[in-house]
Write a protein that holds these residues in place. Structure first.
Motif, PDB file in Angstrom:
ATOM      1  N   ALA A 175     -16.645   1.261 -39.400  1.00 26.36           N
ATOM      2  CA  ALA A 175     -16.873   0.025 -40.147  1.00 26.36           C
ATOM      3  C   ALA A 175     -17.456   0.357 -41.513  1.00 26.36           C
ATOM      4  CB  ALA A 175     -17.811  -0.898 -39.383  1.00 26.36           C
ATOM      5  N   ILE A 176     -16.823  -0.163 -42.569  1.00 26.26           N
ATOM      6  CA  ILE A 176     -17.281   0.050 -43.945  1.00 26.26           C
ATOM      7  C   ILE A 176     -17.476  -1.312 -44.586  1.00 26.26           C
ATOM      8  CG2 ILE A 176     -16.715   1.057 -46.184  1.00 26.26           C
ATOM      9  CD1 ILE A 176     -14.937   3.054 -44.729  1.00 26.26           C
ATOM     10  N   GLY A 177     -18.655  -1.518 -45.164  1.00 30.39           N
ATOM     11  CA  GLY A 177     -18.934  -2.793 -45.805  1.00 30.39           C
ATOM     12  C   GLY A 177     -20.027  -2.656 -46.836  1.00 30.39           C
ATOM     13  N   ASN A 178     -20.190  -3.706 -47.644  1.00 30.67           N
ATOM     14  CA  ASN A 178     -21.266  -3.773 -48.630  1.00 30.67           C
ATOM     15  C   ASN A 178     -21.870  -5.184 -48.537  1.00 30.67           C
ATOM     16  OD1 ASN A 178     -23.005  -3.460 -50.765  1.00 30.67           O
ATOM     17  ND2 ASN A 178     -21.426  -3.378 -52.341  1.00 30.67           N
ATOM     18  N   PRO A 179     -23.084  -5.289 -47.978  1.00 29.25           N
ATOM     19  CA  PRO A 179     -24.020  -4.253 -47.542  1.00 29.25           C
ATOM     20  C   PRO A 179     -23.505  -3.485 -46.313  1.00 29.25           C
ATOM     21  CG  PRO A 179     -25.093  -6.394 -47.729  1.00 29.25           C
ATOM     22  CD  PRO A 179     -23.652  -6.643 -47.831  1.00 29.25           C
ATOM     23  N   GLU A 180     -24.171  -2.369 -46.017  1.00 36.68           N
ATOM     24  CA  GLU A 180     -23.822  -1.531 -44.876  1.00 36.68           C
ATOM     25  C   GLU A 180     -23.907  -2.322 -43.579  1.00 36.68           C
ATOM     26  OE1 GLU A 180     -22.782   2.376 -43.503  1.00 36.68           O
ATOM     27  OE2 GLU A 180     -23.046   1.616 -45.539  1.00 36.68           O
ATOM     28  N   PRO A 181     -22.885  -2.234 -42.706  1.00 34.87           N
ATOM     29  CA  PRO A 181     -22.949  -2.940 -41.418  1.00 34.87           C
ATOM     30  C   PRO A 181     -24.169  -2.504 -40.611  1.00 34.87           C
ATOM     31  CG  PRO A 181     -20.719  -2.174 -41.844  1.00 34.87           C
ATOM     32  CD  PRO A 181     -21.581  -1.554 -42.897  1.00 34.87           C
ATOM     33  N   THR A 182     -24.867  -3.473 -40.044  1.00 36.51           N
ATOM     34  CA  THR A 182     -26.094  -3.183 -39.292  1.00 36.51           C
ATOM     35  C   THR A 182     -25.909  -3.280 -37.785  1.00 36.51           C
ATOM     36  OG1 THR A 182     -26.739  -5.507 -39.528  1.00 36.51           O
ATOM     37  CG2 THR A 182     -27.553  -3.966 -41.195  1.00 36.51           C
ATOM     38  N   ASN A 183     -24.803  -3.830 -37.331  1.00 35.91           N
ATOM     39  CA  ASN A 183     -24.620  -4.023 -35.888  1.00 35.91           C
ATOM     40  C   ASN A 183     -23.147  -3.847 -35.531  1.00 35.91           C
ATOM     41  OD1 ASN A 183     -25.235  -4.629 -33.236  1.00 35.91           O
ATOM     42  ND2 ASN A 183     -24.992  -6.840 -33.519  1.00 35.91           N
ATOM     43  N   ILE A 184     -22.884  -2.940 -34.569  1.00 42.76           N
ATOM     44  CA  ILE A 184     -21.523  -2.708 -34.075  1.00 42.76           C
ATOM     45  C   ILE A 184     -21.535  -2.880 -32.560  1.00 42.76           C
ATOM     46  CG2 ILE A 184     -19.681  -1.011 -33.782  1.00 42.76           C
ATOM     47  CD1 ILE A 184     -20.464   0.213 -36.431  1.00 42.76           C
ATOM     48  N   THR A 185     -20.652  -3.730 -32.042  1.00 39.34           N
ATOM     49  CA  THR A 185     -20.595  -4.013 -30.602  1.00 39.34           C
ATOM     50  C   THR A 185     -19.171  -3.853 -30.086  1.00 39.34           C
ATOM     51  OG1 THR A 185     -20.279  -6.386 -31.029  1.00 39.34           O
ATOM     52  CG2 THR A 185     -22.551  -5.602 -30.704  1.00 39.34           C
ATOM     53  N   TRP A 186     -19.063  -3.491 -28.785  1.00 41.28           N
ATOM     54  CA  TRP A 186     -17.774  -3.327 -28.102  1.00 41.28           C
ATOM     55  C   TRP A 186     -17.661  -4.387 -27.004  1.00 41.28           C
ATOM     56  CZ3 TRP A 186     -13.761  -0.174 -29.290  1.00 41.28           C
ATOM     57  CH2 TRP A 186     -13.996   0.906 -30.142  1.00 41.28           C
ATOM     58  N   LYS A 187     -16.453  -4.857 -26.808  1.00 40.57           N
ATOM     59  CA  LYS A 187     -16.154  -5.758 -25.704  1.00 40.57           C
ATOM     60  C   LYS A 187     -14.645  -5.700 -25.458  1.00 40.57           C
ATOM     61  CE  LYS A 187     -15.795  -9.740 -28.819  1.00 40.57           C
ATOM     62  NZ  LYS A 187     -16.313 -11.094 -29.133  1.00 40.57           N
ATOM     63  N   THR A 188     -14.201  -6.414 -24.422  1.00 43.66           N
ATOM     64  CA  THR A 188     -12.765  -6.523 -24.171  1.00 43.66           C
ATOM     65  C   THR A 188     -12.318  -7.937 -24.478  1.00 43.66           C
ATOM     66  OG1 THR A 188     -13.008  -7.141 -21.843  1.00 43.66           O
ATOM     67  CG2 THR A 188     -12.909  -4.771 -22.366  1.00 43.66           C
ATOM     68  N   ALA A 189     -11.022  -8.098 -24.650  1.00 40.39           N
ATOM     69  CA  ALA A 189     -10.495  -9.422 -24.957  1.00 40.39           C
ATOM     70  C   ALA A 189     -10.690 -10.386 -23.795  1.00 40.39           C
ATOM     71  CB  ALA A 189      -9.014  -9.328 -25.321  1.00 40.39           C
ATOM     72  N   SER A 190     -10.842  -9.849 -22.589  1.00 42.17           N
ATOM     73  CA  SER A 190     -10.985 -10.707 -21.410  1.00 42.17           C
ATOM     74  C   SER A 190     -12.431 -10.849 -20.944  1.00 42.17           C
ATOM     75  CB  SER A 190     -10.132 -10.144 -20.263  1.00 42.17           C
ATOM     76  OG  SER A 190     -10.530  -8.819 -19.948  1.00 42.17           O
ATOM     77  N   GLY A 191     -13.360 -10.144 -21.579  1.00 38.50           N
ATOM     78  CA  GLY A 191     -14.743 -10.268 -21.132  1.00 38.50           C
ATOM     79  C   GLY A 191     -15.525  -8.981 -21.286  1.00 38.50           C
ATOM     80  N   PRO A 192     -16.427  -8.706 -20.349  1.00 38.30           N
ATOM     81  CA  PRO A 192     -17.298  -7.526 -20.457  1.00 38.30           C
ATOM     82  C   PRO A 192     -16.511  -6.237 -20.248  1.00 38.30           C
ATOM     83  CG  PRO A 192     -17.626  -8.628 -18.357  1.00 38.30           C
ATOM     84  CD  PRO A 192     -16.731  -9.528 -19.149  1.00 38.30           C
TER      85      PRO A 192
END
Length: 509
Positions: free
Chosen positions: A270-287
């Motif tokens: 993930a690249i952004g300005n400001p720097e991304p502070t939170n990255i999360t994983w999940k599935t399209a169907s749930g946990p």
């Protein structure tokens, strides 16, 4: 120079007075007798020397010399006067106390100005009063230089659709004013302004404007300042700062997630300005499935099974908001190990080659055996002395009895046959004429060797007998058996040139 001065004297009474006589005119031009420098540079706080010299006083009488200052704005002022009888004099002026004559003579009335100020810039006229020529003068321009202070900065903006200022460059308090240009790949335009600075200096400001996009974030931009006081242009390098939502990519999926694979990984970039502070994983169907482990921006599948046959989603957030990216993983069946496949293929190919080699060798041996069997065997093959071997019922002569009499041919006793003990009982068949001849000429060692060879060939004869019985073709020599052998061999056998003996009465079928 004299021509310029003459132009200023059109109003003779107002500007020049009666002391401004005439200007020496020579055919082809105007000549001045006063030598000065046309331009002199100086910096604030320094001392500057202004030189002046009368080139030739022959036939001319010098009476007085004066220095006159002409500022860019304001009235002319006498700043220094030298008279050979009365000496030097310094009228009250803006340069009072800072100006003086260097030599104190009419021939070289040079002056120096100390603690030069930016406001001292202007024209300085060295003027002689002469007789009979009148006034002669030379003009020096004092250029005050001020090295500017150059600065540049970026302006952080948010991605948008309107042009805004993204960078500024300033050259402050310079003299003369500086020149500013921009170098960048970002498509934009420059806007320039100038304003008066302290002590007659100039400050130049340049702004770079463009429509901000995420693609321009971090792009190089440089402000280039050129000024007279610099040996080379000064380059101030910057990077644009344009805020935007995170841009997300998922790396690591190679379309080879087979059942049973271990430690398959996905990385969320993930690249952004400001720097991304939170990255999360999940599935399209749930946990996430239980076999999945997440550490920072990396997702690891400890063992691939049907539970991870899904769509993984990565979400990155910064101050402006969140962005997502997803990848669908497809689970396939395990495939054979490349190393095992190579071994199996090698074994198969090697086995086939081995079988072909063995088959070729066996065929060669069989052909060789048959060739030898037919070429010199006298006990049953299609050789020159052989006849078909008798079967077990006695057909073909001799039957299965090994104990029949053996007859030998003696050259010293023509027309007689001599019965000999059965030394060839191992043959298992009725002896041929060739056997009879060979057995009489062999010593004991050769006989044993011949017996062993003949016994092996008899075994091969049985196989060929079966082949002939089921349709095998080829001529077979049969030697007729006679009850009375006396006188038969002498009449029947005929000697050949190659040393062999064949029967006259043999029947070939």
């Amino acid at each position: 120079m004299a021509r310029d001065y003459a132009g200023k004297c059109l109003d003779f009474r107002k500007n020049c007075g009666l002391s401004m006589g005439f200007i020496l005119i020579i055919i082809g031009g105007v000549t001045a007798y006063v030598k000065v420098k046309s331009e002199v540079e100086s910096y604030p706080g320094q001392m500057v020397n202004l030189s002046c010299e009368f080139m030739s006083s022959e036939g001319i009488r010098l009476t007085q010399v004066s220095w006159i200052w002409e500022p860019k704005e304001g009235q002319r002022e006498n700043i220094a006067v030298f008279h050979p009888q009365f000496g030097d004099s310094y009228p009250v002026s803006a340069l009072s106390g800072r100006v003086r004559f260097l030599h104190g003579s009419l021939e070289n009335p040079s002056i120096s100005i100390s603690d030069v100020r930016m406001t001292d810039e202007g024209k300085y006229v060295c003027e002689y009063a002469t007789y009979p020529s009148g006034n002669e003068q030379g003009t020096t321009t004092l250029v005050m230089l001020a090295k500017p202070k150059n600065t540049a900065s970026v302006v952080t903006v948010t991605e948008g659709t309107s042009a805004v200022v993204v960078a500024r460059c300033e050259s402050a308090n310079g003299r003369p004013e500086a020149e500013i240009t921009w170098e960048t790949q970002a498509a934009g335009k420059e806007a320039r302004t100038a304003r008066a600075g302290a002590e007659n200096t100039v400050t130049v400001l340049s702004e770079y404007r463009l429509v901000p996009t995420a693609e321009d974030d971090g792009r190089d931009i440089a402000c280039v300042v050129s000024h007279r006081t610099q040996g080379a242009p000064q380059i101030l390098r910057l990077k644009l700062s344009i805020e935007h939502l995170p841009k997300v990519r998922i790396l690591g999926y190679d379309s080879d997630w087979y059942r049973g694979r271990t430690d398959a990984t996905l990385v969320c970039e993930a690249i952004g300005n400001p720097e991304p502070t939170n990255i999360t994983w999940k599935t399209a169907s749930g946990p996430l499935p239980d076999t999945v482990q997440v550490r920072e921006n990396t997702l690891t599948v400890r063992r691939v099974d049907e539970a991870v046959n899904t769509t993984f989603v990565c979400e990155a957030q910064n101050r402006l908001g969140a962005s997502t990216e997803q990848v669908t993983t497809l689970i396939t069946e395990p495939r054979a190990s490349p190393s095992n496949t190579g071994l199996v293929a090698g074994a198969v190919v090697g086995g086939l080659l081995g079988l072909l080699l063995l088959g070729g060798l066996a065929a060669a041996l069989v052909a060789l055996g048959r060739r030898r069997h037919r070429g010199y065997r006298g006990n049953g093959g299609p050789g020159p002395f052989g006849g078909k071997k008798a079967n077990k019922n006695g057909a073909g002569g001799g039957g299965g009895n090994n104990n029949g009499p053996i007859y030998t041919y003696r050259e010293g006793e023509p027309g007689t046959l001599t019965e000999k003990a059965n030394d060839l009982q191992l043959y298992g068949s009725t002896p041929t004429a060739h056997d009879i001849l060979l057995s009489s000429e062999m010593d004991e060692a050769e006989r044993r060797k011949f017996d062993r060879l003949t016994q092996m060939e008899d075994i091969e004869d049985e196989d060929e007998e079966r082949y002939d019985h089921f349709g095998g073709s080829g001529p077979t020599l049969h030697i007729r058996r006679h009850d009375d052998m006396s006188g038969y061999l002498d009449d029947d056998m005929e000697s050949q040139r190659d040393g062999s003996i064949i029967s006259r009465t043999a029947v070939y079928v």
